[in-house]
Write an enzyme that holds these catalytic residues in place. Structure first.
Site, PDB file in Angstrom:
ATOM      1  N   ASN A  89      38.338  39.273  13.888  1.00 41.81           N
ATOM      2  CA  ASN A  89      39.469  38.471  13.416  1.00 41.81           C
ATOM      3  C   ASN A  89      40.375  39.340  12.548  1.00 41.81           C
ATOM      4  O   ASN A  89      40.125  40.529  12.379  1.00 41.81           O
ATOM      5  CB  ASN A  89      38.980  37.231  12.662  1.00 41.81           C
ATOM      6  CG  ASN A  89      38.082  37.598  11.497  1.00 41.81           C
ATOM      7  OD1 ASN A  89      38.513  38.245  10.547  1.00 41.81           O
ATOM      8  ND2 ASN A  89      36.812  37.189  11.575  1.00 41.81           N
ATOM      9  N   ASP A 119      31.943  32.970  14.054  1.00 44.27           N
ATOM     10  CA  ASP A 119      31.025  31.852  14.312  1.00 44.27           C
ATOM     11  C   ASP A 119      30.160  32.110  15.544  1.00 44.27           C
ATOM     12  O   ASP A 119      29.045  31.597  15.635  1.00 44.27           O
ATOM     13  CB  ASP A 119      31.818  30.564  14.514  1.00 44.27           C
ATOM     14  CG  ASP A 119      32.504  30.095  13.240  1.00 44.27           C
ATOM     15  OD1 ASP A 119      31.916  30.257  12.156  1.00 44.27           O
ATOM     16  OD2 ASP A 119      33.635  29.592  13.334  1.00 44.27           O
ATOM     17  N   PRO A 173      24.292  33.041  12.961  1.00 38.82           N
ATOM     18  CA  PRO A 173      23.711  32.369  11.806  1.00 38.82           C
ATOM     19  C   PRO A 173      24.801  32.039  10.781  1.00 38.82           C
ATOM     20  O   PRO A 173      25.787  32.779  10.656  1.00 38.82           O
ATOM     21  CB  PRO A 173      22.722  33.399  11.252  1.00 38.82           C
ATOM     22  CG  PRO A 173      23.207  34.711  11.760  1.00 38.82           C
ATOM     23  CD  PRO A 173      23.808  34.431  13.102  1.00 38.82           C
ATOM     24  N   ASP A 174      24.623  30.928  10.083  1.00 37.46           N
ATOM     25  CA  ASP A 174      25.572  30.519   9.049  1.00 37.46           C
ATOM     26  C   ASP A 174      25.138  31.165   7.736  1.00 37.46           C
ATOM     27  O   ASP A 174      24.214  30.699   7.065  1.00 37.46           O
ATOM     28  CB  ASP A 174      25.601  28.994   8.921  1.00 37.46           C
ATOM     29  CG  ASP A 174      26.736  28.499   8.040  1.00 37.46           C
ATOM     30  OD1 ASP A 174      27.001  29.140   7.005  1.00 37.46           O
ATOM     31  OD2 ASP A 174      27.339  27.473   8.372  1.00 37.46           O
ATOM     32  N   ILE A 175      25.807  32.246   7.370  1.00 41.28           N
ATOM     33  CA  ILE A 175      25.389  33.028   6.204  1.00 41.28           C
ATOM     34  C   ILE A 175      25.477  32.197   4.934  1.00 41.28           C
ATOM     35  O   ILE A 175      24.526  32.147   4.131  1.00 41.28           O
ATOM     36  CB  ILE A 175      26.263  34.290   6.072  1.00 41.28           C
ATOM     37  CG1 ILE A 175      26.059  35.197   7.292  1.00 41.28           C
ATOM     38  CG2 ILE A 175      25.950  35.039   4.777  1.00 41.28           C
ATOM     39  CD1 ILE A 175      27.004  36.382   7.334  1.00 41.28           C
ATOM     40  N   LYS A 224      33.511  21.233   4.578  1.00 45.70           N
ATOM     41  CA  LYS A 224      32.692  22.448   4.531  1.00 45.70           C
ATOM     42  C   LYS A 224      31.903  22.525   3.237  1.00 45.70           C
ATOM     43  O   LYS A 224      30.728  22.933   3.236  1.00 45.70           O
ATOM     44  CB  LYS A 224      33.602  23.672   4.672  1.00 45.70           C
ATOM     45  CG  LYS A 224      32.878  25.004   4.769  1.00 45.70           C
ATOM     46  CD  LYS A 224      33.855  26.136   5.072  1.00 45.70           C
ATOM     47  CE  LYS A 224      33.144  27.480   5.181  1.00 45.70           C
ATOM     48  NZ  LYS A 224      34.095  28.583   5.485  1.00 45.70           N
ATOM     49  N   LYS A 278      27.775  22.571   3.581  1.00 40.97           N
ATOM     50  CA  LYS A 278      27.071  23.811   3.244  1.00 40.97           C
ATOM     51  C   LYS A 278      26.443  23.778   1.850  1.00 40.97           C
ATOM     52  O   LYS A 278      25.916  24.796   1.380  1.00 40.97           O
ATOM     53  CB  LYS A 278      28.035  24.992   3.370  1.00 40.97           C
ATOM     54  CG  LYS A 278      28.548  25.215   4.783  1.00 40.97           C
ATOM     55  CD  LYS A 278      29.491  26.415   4.851  1.00 40.97           C
ATOM     56  CE  LYS A 278      30.132  26.540   6.228  1.00 40.97           C
ATOM     57  NZ  LYS A 278      29.154  26.920   7.260  1.00 40.97           N
TER      58      LYS A 278
END
Length: 402
Positions: A210, A278, A307-309, A339, A343
């Site tokens: 990105n 993602d 994985p969602d860090i 979010k 999270k």
């Protein structure tokens, strides 16, 4: 004095004999790594030439509020946004009186009204003028409004008098300027910061990524170190110098970043500013993929979730105070609030990356911070360095309350 490294200081020079010390002050500030731009009053030019200060600072000196060349870009507003600190040395009795009344009749006084940077004054005048009740009332009023007074010192004066009213020497003023930059807010706190993009390999030469430049995360690392924290910065591929007193760990993919973050735990504060992919390709080709001339329907890549860090680290039994970033192009506050809840975060920083003036790769930013009670706090557009220091001060306050 490392706190002055890469800081942007506007030095205002008023019309007093102590203006000769301003030349040495410019040199002292630059020796400590600061970038200095000088703005002079017309009276200041009677005591020291703009050419001298231009040569020492390396930048043209600002003189006129209505300068057609500078005002084409609203020069006084640009300087006000650019500054991390406005230091006026010498600050004469007349200049202090005009500042106390909110007068904006020249470039320097207009800039002071327009800036959200800290403003510091180094008074310099005859001892009788300093003792005068009007000057004392103005000094008290300016301090009540948040301006800092550096001095004055006591000693012999150019007029032959002795007493309070001397401008402090350049070395001491440079030290006091350094002291303006948040030392102690996070003394001894272990801070983990993520920054930049991740790269998810397709084959040995191609990847998914990105536009994140890492500038905001690096500015936060610098501000946290400046505030006394022990900072570990885990960053994706960027082209930025490592801030002083920061331990940097370079990674490439999201899984690499998660592993590096877990190895850096525990910590008391997590600031996840990285723009993490993602998804990643399910299969990474071992050789460069070739264009197949027999196919006209393109190449199909099967993507799998990374994985969602942030959620992983915020979900640990030894979770730190967790701050996330939401870079969005629409429905900014709604998506950011969701979010934060999903999270399990303490704060989230909402950033409108659809705006080219504050999005990826820009020098400026404007953010809104949302807490667990979904209360928003907005920070107006300014440089990423200044936003970072404001945000670190805000986070430090919330961390102490937690």
């Amino acid at each position: 004095m490392q706190r002055l490294f890469r800081k942007r200081i506007v030095l205002g020079v008023g019309g007093g004999i102590a203006a000769y010390k301003s030349a040495e002050l410019v040199r002292r500030l630059r020796d400590q790594g600061a970038e200095v731009r000088v703005v002079m009053t017309r009276a200041g030019c009677e005591f020291i030439t703009p050419l001298t200060l231009q040569a020492l600072s390396g930048h043209p000196v600002g003189l006129d509020l209505l300068d057609p060349a500078a005002e084409a870009a609203m020069g006084h507003i640009e300087l006000a946004r650019w500054a991390d600190l406005v230091l006026i040395a010498p600050a004469t009795a007349d200049l202090m009186a005009r500042l106390a009344q909110g007068v904006a009749n020249d470039l320097l006084t207009t800039l002071v009204l327009a800036t959200d940077a800290p403003v510091a004054l180094a008074p310099a005048m005859n001892q009788a003028m300093w003792r005068d009740p009007a000057t004392q009332a103005n000094a008290q009023l300016l301090e009540q409004r948040g301006m800092r007074l550096f001095g004055p010192g006591v000693g012999s004066q150019a007029c032959g008098d002795t007493g309070a009213g001397r401008m402090l020497e350049a070395e001491e003023l440079a030290q006091r300027a350094a002291d303006c930059f948040q030392a102690g807010l996070l003394d001894g706190v272990r801070v983990l910061i993520t920054a930049g993009p991740t790269r998810e390999a397709i084959d040995p030469v191609r990847y998914i990524t990105n536009h994140s430049s890492g500038k905001m995360g690096f500015a936060l690392a610098e501000a946290a170190a400046e505030a006394g924290a022990q900072v570990t910065l885990v960053c994706g591929p960027v082209h930025l110098p490592t801030p002083q007193r920061v331990q940097r760990i370079d990674v490439s993919s999201a899984r690499d970043m998660l592993a590096a973050c877990e190895a850096a735990m525990p910590c008391e504060l997590l600031i996840a500013a990285a723009a993490v992919a993602d998804y990643r390709p399910q299969v990474v080709a071992s050789h460069k993929l070739k264009k197949d001339p027999t196919r006209e329907d393109g190449l199909l890549l099967q993507l799998v979730r990374n994985p969602d860090i942030l959620a992983t680290l915020a979900g640990r039994s030894d979770r730190p105070f967790s701050v996330g970033f939401a870079a969005e192009t629409e429905n900014l506050l709604d998506y950011a609030s969701r979010k934060l809840r999903d999270k399990n975060l303490d704060l989230i920083v909402a950033n409108d990356v659809a705006n080219p003036n504050i999005g990826f790769n820009s020098e400026d930013n404007a953010i809104t911070v949302i807490d667990r009670q979904l209360q928003p706090t907005a920070f107006a557009q300014t440089s990423k360095g200044k936003i970072a220091r404001q945000l670190i001060a805000f986070i430090a306050d919330r961390l102490q309350r937690a």
